[in-house]
Design an enzyme around this catalytic site. Structure first.
Site, PDB file in Angstrom:
ATOM      1  CD  GLU A  15      38.575  33.670  36.021  1.00 55.51           C
ATOM      2  OE1 GLU A  15      39.041  35.011  36.754  1.00 55.51           O
ATOM      3  OE2 GLU A  15      39.084  33.779  35.017  1.00 55.51           O
ATOM      4  CG  ASP A  48      38.069  43.023  37.184  1.00 52.85           C
ATOM      5  OD1 ASP A  48      37.565  42.245  37.667  1.00 52.85           O
ATOM      6  OD2 ASP A  48      39.331  43.158  37.134  1.00 52.85           O
TER       7      ASP A  48
END
Length: 585
Positions: free
Chosen positions: A532, A348
């Site tokens: 991340e 996403d």
């Protein structure tokens, strides 16, 4: 009601979204109505039936434990207050208020809200502070401490305890779901346990001598399946309406890596319940019809898509979703469902889910049969088969042999592009492959659904289209979204390396691992952080794009890095990708 806090158009969109109830989405093809709870099928659906003499004798249907009462999400509990706070954009991150802990019962807070009538954003923020504890004020901090002077191995090993939480009980009316065992969070804004993140995080536990954490994590995920009937996206009430890529079986396999079937047998009830969740509604589904997460293909085969049982703005991205609906003028419930389904995918957002391949406004996730989801469900079916063989359940072995074979056949028919030698997502409504390449093409290698010629062809596509200076790029397209170029993500590096190793395509596997590690090492050398996602095109810098800033921590980076360093110790300390092997398939 909104007291001048936001434009009337946005407020109206938010109010309409909050008041709508989850319902079946409109479809370009007929859509069956969702049922309340997934159930295992007592008989194989028609697309799985063998000739009579080969059909297994099925045992009694799985008994689905009574699902726990589904807690209300913050937008339901706090109604107009929730809308006002999110529409006023009091916090830079919409997730902040979704994770806030109420100091009083919702009815009392709503009564106070009506009496206080806060007119300005400042007054509303003061009201929130008086009635909620915000995540930054919580007793357990979300951040991690970095030591720029520690080598990366010692740093990762020290992070596990920093990222471990224990919440056997959760504050009343908060969105947090309790768990029976300690668990590891990703880090940063991600303060809870996440589904697919956790598998990649767990890859590093054994290398760090923390197998205890692996046991804890698997027991937590089994608890979620037993309690709610599936693994939610994350352990928040607002994540319960969807799941994430089904990697529970792979986590279970990590408990006995020399003989995964031992652990599969131990967790067979949960593995089968998860499979039943993903396949709910398959029996009797007619070609061209979709029901929740299953789609009947033109030949009667059943494949899977992503879905979410709600069709309102996401609690954690409420303002962003409502604003997108207002700007696009699209059918709002359908748009919200597609946004939520993409969140279930873990990607996403990115061009895989965009009808035009470029813009979020055209998102159509529920119309797509994804490569990675169907590969992982094949892996789950193979794991159940192995667990049942270890448990000497011959009927189950026969059933899941048929299931895996049927899925392999369907994947090769609909997702394999023989002309270009690559796996592609499939648009089930338009009945044609999505004409784009992404790193999801590595998943059939990870689960060994590909044959050797297919694996070799995929390796050539990886070398030509996806391999960059810092590892595998998510897609060749640059859209400004985080699941596109120039970003590379830890899970995709691991899936690529692991998948190629299955087929003994070793030089390319090492090239990917080496380039990835060199980029991670370089960023760590400069700022002492593991983040991340990374830019794999320019290399040596964090990735960008998306709905929130790049996060520090970071669970799946730590896990995949620790694992790759153990597989390729000669490359583990490099910071210059030029010193890695040249691309080879």
């Amino acid at each position: 009601m909104f007291r001048g806090l936001a434009g009337a158009g946005l407020c109206l969109a938010l109010l309409q979204a909050a008041s709508s109830q989850p319902q079946a989405q409109p479809q370009a093809q007929p859509q069956a109505q969702p049922q309340a709870q997934p159930q295992a099928q007592a008989q194989s659906p028609a697309h799985l039936q063998a000739p009579p003499e080969l059909r297994p004798q099925h045992p009694q249907p799985l008994t689905q434990p009574a699902a726990a009462a589904i807690p209300d999400t913050p937008q339901i509990l706090f109604k107009g207050l929730y809308i006002a706070v999110q529409s006023a954009q009091l916090f830079a991150d919409s997730k902040t208020f979704a994770d806030a802990i109420p100091k009083f019962a919702p009815e009392e807070i709503l009564a106070r809200y009506g009496e206080a009538n806060p007119v300005s954003p400042e007054a509303l923020k003061s009201f929130v502070a008086a009635n909620f504890t915000l995540p930054g004020d919580a007793a357990t901090p979300a951040g991690v401490k970095s030591d720029e002077h520690a080598d990366i191995t010692r740093h990762i090993d020290s992070l596990w305890d920093q990222l471990t939480r224990s919440t056997k009980t959760a504050p009343r009316y908060s969105s947090l779901l309790p768990l029976p065992e300690p668990y590891v969070v990703p880090g940063g804004r991600f303060r809870e346990m996440y589904y697919w993140d956790s598998y990649f995080t767990m890859l590093g536990f054994a290398e760090s001598g923390r197998q205890d954490l692996a046991e804890h994590m698997v027991r937590n995920f089994a608890y979620l399946i037993d309690t709610y009937g599936h693994v939610p996206n994350g352990t928040r009430s607002y994540y319960l309406s969807r799941s994430q890529p089904p990697l529970f079986y792979a986590m279970v396999g990590l408990l006995s890596p020399q003989d995964p079937a031992v652990s599969y047998a131990r967790y067979l009830p949960e593995l089968r319940r998860e499979h039943a969740f993903w396949m709910e509604g398959e029996a009797g589904l007619k070609p061209g019809i979709a029901h929740r997460r299953v789609v009947a293909m033109p030949d009667g085969a059943v494949l899977n898509r992503h879905w979410d049982d709600a069709d309102t703005p996401r609690d954690e991205s409420y303002r962003e979703d409502a604003e997108l609906a207002r700007k696009t003028g699209r059918n709002a419930p359908q748009l919200y469902r597609d946004l939520r389904a993409a969140a279930e995918s873990g990607w996403d957002f990115g061009s895989r889910w965009f009808a035009d391949g470029r813009t979020l406004a055209t998102i159509n996730t529920t119309e797509i049969i994804p490569i990675d989801l169907n590969s992982l469900l094949f892996g789950l079916e193979q794991a159940i088969k192995a667990g049942c063989a270890h448990a000497k359940d011959t009927a189950c072995v026969s059933e899941f042999t048929l299931r895996a074979a049927a899925r392999r056949k369907a994947v090769n028919r609909y997702l394999w592009d023989a002309a270009d030698g690559v796996y592609r997502d499939y648009g089930w409504v338009k009945q044609k492959q999505v004409p784009r390449v992404s790193a999801a093409t590595v998943y059939p290698l990870f689960v060994a659904i590909a044959d050797k010629p297919q694996a070799a062809a995929v390796a050539r596509v990886i070398s030509r289209d996806l391999l960059k200076a810092g590892g595998i790029v998510t897609s060749p397209l640059t859209t400004g979204q985080q699941w596109d170029a120039p970003n590379g993500w830890p899970p995709l590096q691991w899936m690529g390396v692991s998948g190629l190793r299955h087929y003994s395509i070793l030089p390319l596997a090492e090239t990917i691992a080496c380039r990835w590690m060199s980029g991670v090492n370089r960023v760590y050398a400069e700022n002492g952080k593991l983040v991340e996602k990374y830019d794999v095109v320019a290399t040596g810098r964090p990735g960008g794009g998306g709905e929130y800033p790049n996060q520090d921590g970071f669970g799946w980076t730590n896990g995949t890095m620790r694992k790759l360093m153990s597989l390729y110790p000669g490359d583990a300390a490099l910071t210059d990708p030029q010193r890695c092997l040249r691309p080879a398939a």
